[in-house]
Design an enzyme around this catalytic site. Structure first.
Site, PDB file in Angstrom:
ATOM      1  N   HIS A  28       0.837  -1.201   0.000  1.00  0.00           N
ATOM      2  CA  HIS A  28       0.000   0.000   0.000  1.00  0.00           C
ATOM      3  C   HIS A  28       0.873   1.253   0.000  1.00  0.00           C
ATOM      4  O   HIS A  28       0.798   2.083   0.908  1.00  0.00           O
ATOM      5  CB  HIS A  28      -0.952  -0.009   1.193  1.00  0.00           C
ATOM      6  CG  HIS A  28      -2.073  -0.979   1.050  1.00  0.00           C
ATOM      7  ND1 HIS A  28      -2.042  -2.244   1.608  1.00  0.00           N
ATOM      8  CD2 HIS A  28      -3.262  -0.887   0.394  1.00  0.00           C
ATOM      9  CE1 HIS A  28      -3.165  -2.881   1.311  1.00  0.00           C
ATOM     10  NE2 HIS A  28      -3.920  -2.087   0.576  1.00  0.00           N
ATOM     11  N   HIS A  69      -6.560   7.753  -1.928  1.00  0.00           N
ATOM     12  CA  HIS A  69      -7.410   6.787  -1.227  1.00  0.00           C
ATOM     13  C   HIS A  69      -6.678   5.957  -0.172  1.00  0.00           C
ATOM     14  O   HIS A  69      -7.302   5.451   0.757  1.00  0.00           O
ATOM     15  CB  HIS A  69      -8.080   5.853  -2.248  1.00  0.00           C
ATOM     16  CG  HIS A  69      -7.255   4.658  -2.600  1.00  0.00           C
ATOM     17  ND1 HIS A  69      -6.145   4.736  -3.425  1.00  0.00           N
ATOM     18  CD2 HIS A  69      -7.348   3.360  -2.215  1.00  0.00           C
ATOM     19  CE1 HIS A  69      -5.608   3.547  -3.543  1.00  0.00           C
ATOM     20  NE2 HIS A  69      -6.305   2.689  -2.821  1.00  0.00           N
ATOM     21  N   ASP A  70      -5.367   5.762  -0.291  1.00  0.00           N
ATOM     22  CA  ASP A  70      -4.622   4.963   0.700  1.00  0.00           C
ATOM     23  C   ASP A  70      -3.419   5.716   1.260  1.00  0.00           C
ATOM     24  O   ASP A  70      -2.491   5.095   1.789  1.00  0.00           O
ATOM     25  CB  ASP A  70      -4.140   3.643   0.080  1.00  0.00           C
ATOM     26  CG  ASP A  70      -5.108   2.500   0.349  1.00  0.00           C
ATOM     27  OD1 ASP A  70      -5.903   2.611   1.307  1.00  0.00           O
ATOM     28  OD2 ASP A  70      -5.085   1.504  -0.401  1.00  0.00           O
TER      29      ASP A  70
END
EC number: 3.1.4.35
Length: 854
Positions: free
Chosen positions: A557, A597-598
Site C-alpha cells: 500500500h 485513497h490509501d
C-alpha cells in the site's frame, strides 16, 4: 608676512569659534602625546583641562557604543574606564543587584576596572563573584539608602567592610559610590576607589561621576528592562506551553508533569532538572500496618509533609539538557539516589519552602555530591528547589533545577518563573474531570504528530525534478507565468502513450516513482481540467509530488498502489466510457480520490487498528483507515501551495469534497457487500434502455445512482491488480501477500494472537488456493457486472478469468502434492501397523542393531 604675538592673540580673542575649533583639533590628548619628544604618555593630571575640552567627543563615543553594542558589560566597561581617567580614580567596579530566597544582595559583575584594563580581565565569572548582603559594606549601604556616598576615609566609615580587600590583597582608602535606579528599584551600584591626585574625591568629582553615569544608568535601565521583558516572555511561554500539555493529559499526573516539563525545557534556562513525585497515600493499607503493630518493623520516623503524609518519592524524572538531551525515569528511587541524597527535596517537601542555593559545594545544610555526577563531568554548582502544590494545598511533588545556563546563580526572576510553572501544574492536578471531553483531542494530537512525521511537503529543490525552471529559465516556478510552466511541462511529461495510461493492462513495474508522478500530472491534462478549472500548474506538480511522499514506504500500500488506483479510475472514465455519466468536475474529484485513497497507509488493516488500540481506532468508529486517508487528503488540500481546488467556487468545492468523501470511504471492503445489490440493480436497469443516449441522459441526472456507480468504480480500481496480465499480477500478488504476512507477524508477536491463514506466513504455500477463493468471493462480481454495464471494460473481466485459471492450476498442483504426501504417510502407517500385527501373531521379530534377545 608674519603676525606678531599681540596680533595673533587679538585675532583669537575676536574669533572664539575659530579658536575653539582650532585648539580642539590641535590640542587633543593624542596629538599632545605624539608631540612629546621622549615618547612618554602625557601626564593625565596636566591634561585635565584638555580632557574637559574633549568631553563632547567622549560623550559622542559613548552614545555610539550604546548604539552599536548590545553587550551591557562592554558599554559599562568603557564608561568605567573613562571615569577612572576623569576622576583620577585608581579603579572602578560594578555591582549588580539581585534577590535570592527573598534576600537582596549585590554581586560583582565588573571588578577593578582601570584606564588600561581589558574587559575579559575585569569581567567576573559567576563562580568568582564577591557577594555583599545589603547590611554589609558601603555598596550595601548605598543600595539600602539609594543615595550617593562619598567616603573620604574608609577608616572612619562605620559601613565599610574590608572583606573584598582581604580577598584581593588591596588597600581601600577612599571611595565614591552611587546607585543605579530604575524608578524606585535598585539595578546596580557603581563604585570608584582611591583618588590618585588627591586625598579624597571632591564635589566636582561627584558632578563628573553623575554626569557620565547617566549613560551607564540609561544602558543599565535598558538592560534591566530587557531582562525583565525576557523573563516575562519566558514566563508567558512556560505557562502557555505547560497549559497546552496539561490539557492534553488529564488522567495521569505523571504523564501530565512529564509532558509539561519536557515541552518548556528551553525556557527554564538550566542545565538539568529533576521532578520527584510524592506518594499521595495518607493512610497505609492494613497489611502494611500489621508488621508495625506486631513489632516486626519500626514505625516511620522520618519527615512528613505539612498535611501529615510520609515523604516517599515513588518516582524521579531526571531531565538532562547539557550535552545530549536525555530523560531518565527512576521508579521507586533509593534514598541515596543523587537527586535525593542531599536531603534538599525532602526538606522542601516537609517545609514547603523555596530554596535557592548559590554555591552547592559550600552549603552547610545540604550535602551535595562534590565530584562529577557522571562520565560527562557534570558538576552541581547552584540549585533552585520548590514544591509543587495542588489546589488543596497538598505538596504533590518537588521540582529541583540545577545550574543556570549562563553560570550565574538563580535569581528572583528565576524563582518567579519556576514558581509560576509549579503552581500552575499543581492546580492542574484537579482537572481530571475534563478527561472525557479532551480524549478525542488527545487522539487527534497523536495522529497529527504521526502525519507530520511521515509527510513532508514538496520543497523547492524537489519540484525542479519535474519543473526545471532554474535550468530552463533561470528562475523559480513562482516567478514564471502559466504559459512558461505549460511549455516546460509539455516537454517534461511523458505523454499518454509512453506508459499506456489509457490501457487497462498498464503496469508500473517499469516506471520509477517520479515517472508515476509525471503520469499523474499527465492524467489531469488528459481530463482537460487544468485549464478549465484554472489549476495553477506549480500547485498541481507540488500536489502530486506531496501525495507520492505522503505514502509510506511499505510493501504494497505505497505510492505505486495509490497511482495504480487513480490510473484505473482514469481508464474506466476514458477508455471504459464511464465519463459520459459524469461532469469534468466530478471526474476531477474521482481521479483525485483515487490518488489519495490509501495515503499514509500503515500496512495493516482496520481490524488490526482496533486490536492494537491505535489512536486511529479511537478517533474513527468505522472505516478507520479510509477515514484517515480522507482526512490526510483534505489536510494536504487545505495547504494553499497544494490546493488544486483553490479556484473552484464554493458550490464546486463542496461538491468535489462530497464526492471524495464517498469515493474514499467506499474503498472499505466491508461496505462493498452492502452496495453490490444496488449496483447490480442499476446494471439491470441499463439493459432496459434500447437507446444508449437516453440512458446516459437519465443516469447523468440521477445523483444517487451515479454515486453508487462511482463507489463500485473505486472498488474495481482498488482491486484492479487482480485484472492485470499474469506476469504482472503474479508479482503484485506476492507483494500483497508479503504485507499480509507482515501483519500476521505483528499479530503473533505484539498482540500474541494467531493470525488468520491469509496472514500466516507459515501457510504461504496455500496462497494460490486463497487467491482463487478471493477471486470467486469478491472480485468476479464487480468485474462481471462492469463488463455487462459497459462492454469496453470486458478486458478486465477476461484477464481476471485468465488469472483465476493460473491460480487454480497452481492450487491444484499444490493439492496434488499434499494429497500424494498424505497417501504416502497413510501407506507408511498401514505398513507399520501390519508389521506390528505379524509380530503379535508369532511372526519373526525385526532384527535390532543395538540389542540381542536370547
Amino acid at each position: 608676512m608674519s603676525l606678531s604675538e599681540e596680533q595673533a592673540r587679538s585675532f583669537l580673542d575676536q574669533n572664539p569659534d575659530f579658536a575653539r575649533q582650532y585648539f580642539g583639533k590641535k590640542l587633543s590628548p593624542e596629538n599632545v602625546a605624539a608631540a612629546c619628544e621622549d615618547g612618554c604618555p602625557p601626564d593625565c593630571d596636566s591634561l585635565r583641562d584638555l580632557c574637559q575640552v574633549e568631553e563632547s567627543t567622549a560623550l559622542l563615543e559613548l552614545v555610539q557604543d550604546m548604539q552599536e553594542s548590545i553587550n551591557m558589560e562592554r558599554v559599562v566597561f568603557k564608561v568605567l574606564r573613562r571615569l577612572c581617567t576623569l576622576l583620577q580614580a585608581d579603579r572602578c567596579s560594578l555591582f549588580m543587584y539581585r534577590q535570592r530566597n527573598g534576600v537582596a544582595e549585590l554581586a560583582t559583575r565588573l571588578f577593578s576596572v582601570q584606564p588600561d584594563s581589558v574587559l575579559e580581565d575585569c569581567l567576573v565569572p559567576p563562580d568568582s563573584e564577591i557577594v555583599f548582603p545589603l547590611d554589609i559594606g558601603v555598596v550595601g549601604h548605598v543600595a539600602q539608602t539609594k543615595k550617593m556616598v562619598n567616603v573620604e576615609d574608609v577608616a572612619e566609615c562605620p559601613h565599610f567592610s574590608s572583606f573584598a580587600d582581604e580577598l584581593t590583597d588591596y588597600k581601600t582608602k577612599n571611595m565614591l559610590a552611587t546607585p543605579i535606579m530604575n524608578g524606585k528599584d535598585v539595578v546596580a551600584v557603581i563604585m570608584a576607589v582611591n583618588k590618585l591626585n588627591g586625598p579624597f574625591f571632591t564635589s566636582e568629582d561627584e558632578d563628573v561621576f553623575l554626569k557620565y553615569l547617566n549613560f551607564a544608568t540609561l544602558y543599565l535601565k535598558i538592560y534591566h528592562l530587557s531582562y525583565l521583558h525576557n523573563c516575562e516572555t519566558r514566563r508567558g511561554q512556560v505557562l502557555l506551553w505547560s497549559a497546552n500539555k496539561v490539557f492534553e493529559e488529564l488522567t495521569d499526573i505523571e504523564r501530565q508533569f512529564h509532558k509539561a516539563f519536557y515541552t518548556v525545557r528551553a525556557y527554564l534556562n538550566c542545565e538539568r532538572y529533576s521532578v520527584g513525585l510524592l506518594d499521595m497515600t495518607k493512610e497505609k493499607e492494613f497489611f502494611d500496618v500489621w508488621s508495625v503493630l506486631m513489632g516486626e518493623s519500626q514505625p516511620y520516623s522520618g519527615p512528613r509533609t505539612p498535611d501529615g503524609r510520609e515523604i516517599v518519592f515513588y518516582k524521579v524524572i531526571d531531565y538532562v539538557l547539557h550535552g545530549k538531551e536525555e530523560i531518565k525515569v527512576i521508579p521507586t528511587p533509593s534514598a541515596d539516589h543523587w537527586a535525593l541524597a542531599s536531603g534538599l527535596p525532602s526538606y522542601v517537601a516537609e517545609s514547603g519552602f523555596i530554596c535557592n542555593i548559590m554555591n552547592a559545594s559550600a552549603d552547610e545544610m545540604f550535602k551535595f555530591q562534590e565530584g562529577a555526577l557522571d562520565d560527562s563531568g557534570w558538576l552541581i554548582k547552584n540549585v533552585l528547589s520548590m514544591p509543587i502544590v495542588n489546589k488543596k494545598e497538598e505538596i504533590v511533588g518537588v521540582a529541583t533545577f540545577y545550574n543556570r545556563k549562563d553560570g550565574k546563580p538563580f535569581d528572583e526572576q528565576d524563582e518567579v518563573l519556576m514558581e509560576s510553572l509549579t503552581q500552575f501544574l499543581g492546580w492542574s492536578v484537579m482537572n481530571t474531570d475534563t478527561y472525557d471531553k479532551m480524549n478525542k483531542l488527545e487522539n487527534r494530537k497523536d495522529i497529527a504528530q504521526d502525519m507530520v512525521l511521515y509527510h513532508v511537503k514538496c520543497d523547492r529543490d524537489e519540484i525542479q525534478l519535474i519543473l526545471p525552471t532554474r535550468a530552463r529559465l533561470g528562475k523559480e516556478p513562482a516567478d514564471c507565468d502559466e504559459d512558461e510552466l505549460g511549455e516546460i511541462l509539455k516537454e517534461e511529461l511523458p505523454g499518454p502513450t509512453t506508459f499506456d495510461i489509457y490501457e487497462f493492462h498498464f503496469s508500473d513495474l517499469e516506471c520509477t516513482e517520479l515517472d508515476l508522478v509525471k503520469c499523474g500530472i499527465q492524467m489531469y491534462y488528459e481530463l482537460g481540467v487544468v485549464r478549465k478549472f484554472q489549476i495553477p500548474q506549480e500547485v498541481l506538480v507540488r500536489f502530486l509530488f506531496s501525495i507520492s511522499k505522503g505514502y509510506r514506504r511499505i510493501t504494497y500500500h505505497n505510492w505505486r498502489h495509490g497511482f495504480n488506483v487513480a490510473q484505473t479510475m482514469f481508464t474506466l472514465l476514458m477508455t471504459g466510457k464511464l465519463k459520459s455519466y459524469y461532469t469534468d468536475l466530478e471526474a476531477f474529484a474521482m481521479v483525485t480520490a483515487g490518488l489519495c485513497h490509501d495515503i499514509d497507509h500503515r500496512g495493516t488493516n482496520n481490524l488490526y487498528q482496533m486490536k492494537s488500540q491505535n489512536p486511529l481506532a479511537k478517533l474513527h468508529g468505522s472505516s478507520i483507515l479510509e477515514r484517515h486517508h480522507l482526512e490526510f487528503g483534505k489536510f494536504l488540500l487545505s495547504e494553499e501551495t497544494l490546493n488544486i481546488y483553490q479556484n473552484l467556487n464554493r458550490r464546486q468545492h463542496e461538491h468535489v469534497i462530497h464526492l471524495m468523501d464517498i469515493a474514499i470511504i467506499a474503498t472499505d471492503l466491508a461496505l462493498y457487500f452492502k452496495k453490490r445489490a444496488m449496483f447490480q440493480k442499476i446494471v439491470d436497469e441499463s439493459k432496459n434502455y434500447q437507446d444508449k443516449k437516453s440512458w446516459v441522459e437519465y443516469l447523468s441526472l440521477e445523483t444517487t445512482r451515479k454515486e453508487i456507480v462511482m463507489a463500485m468504480m473505486m472498488t474495481a480500481c482498488d482491486l484492479s491488480a487482480i485484472t492485470k496480465p499474469w506476469e504482472v499480477q503474479s508479482k503484485v500478488a506476492l507483494l500483497v501477500a508479503a504485507e499480509f504476512w507482515e501483519q500476521g507477524d505483528l499479530e503473533r508477536t505484539v498482540l500474541d494472537q494467531q493470525p488468520i491463514p491469509m496472514m500466516d506466513r507459515n501457510k504461504a504455500a496455500e496462497l494460490p488456493k486463497l487467491q482463487v477463493g478471493f477471486i470467486d468471493f469478491v472480485c468476479t462480481f464487480v468485474y462481471k457486472e462492469f463488463s455487462r454495464f459497459h462492454e469496453e471494460i470486458l478486458p478486465m473481466f477476461d484477464r481476471l478469468q485468465n488469472n483465476r485459471k493460473e491460480w487454480k492450476a497452481l492450487a491444484d498442483e499444490y493439492e496434488a502434492k499434499v494429497k500424494a504426501l498424505e497417501e504416502k504417510e497413510e501407506e507408511e502407517r498401514v505398513a507399520a501397523k501390519k508389521v506390528g500385527t505379524e509380530i503379535c501373531n508369532g511372526g519373526p521379530a525385526p532384527k535390532s542393531s543395538t540389542c540381542c534377545i536370547l
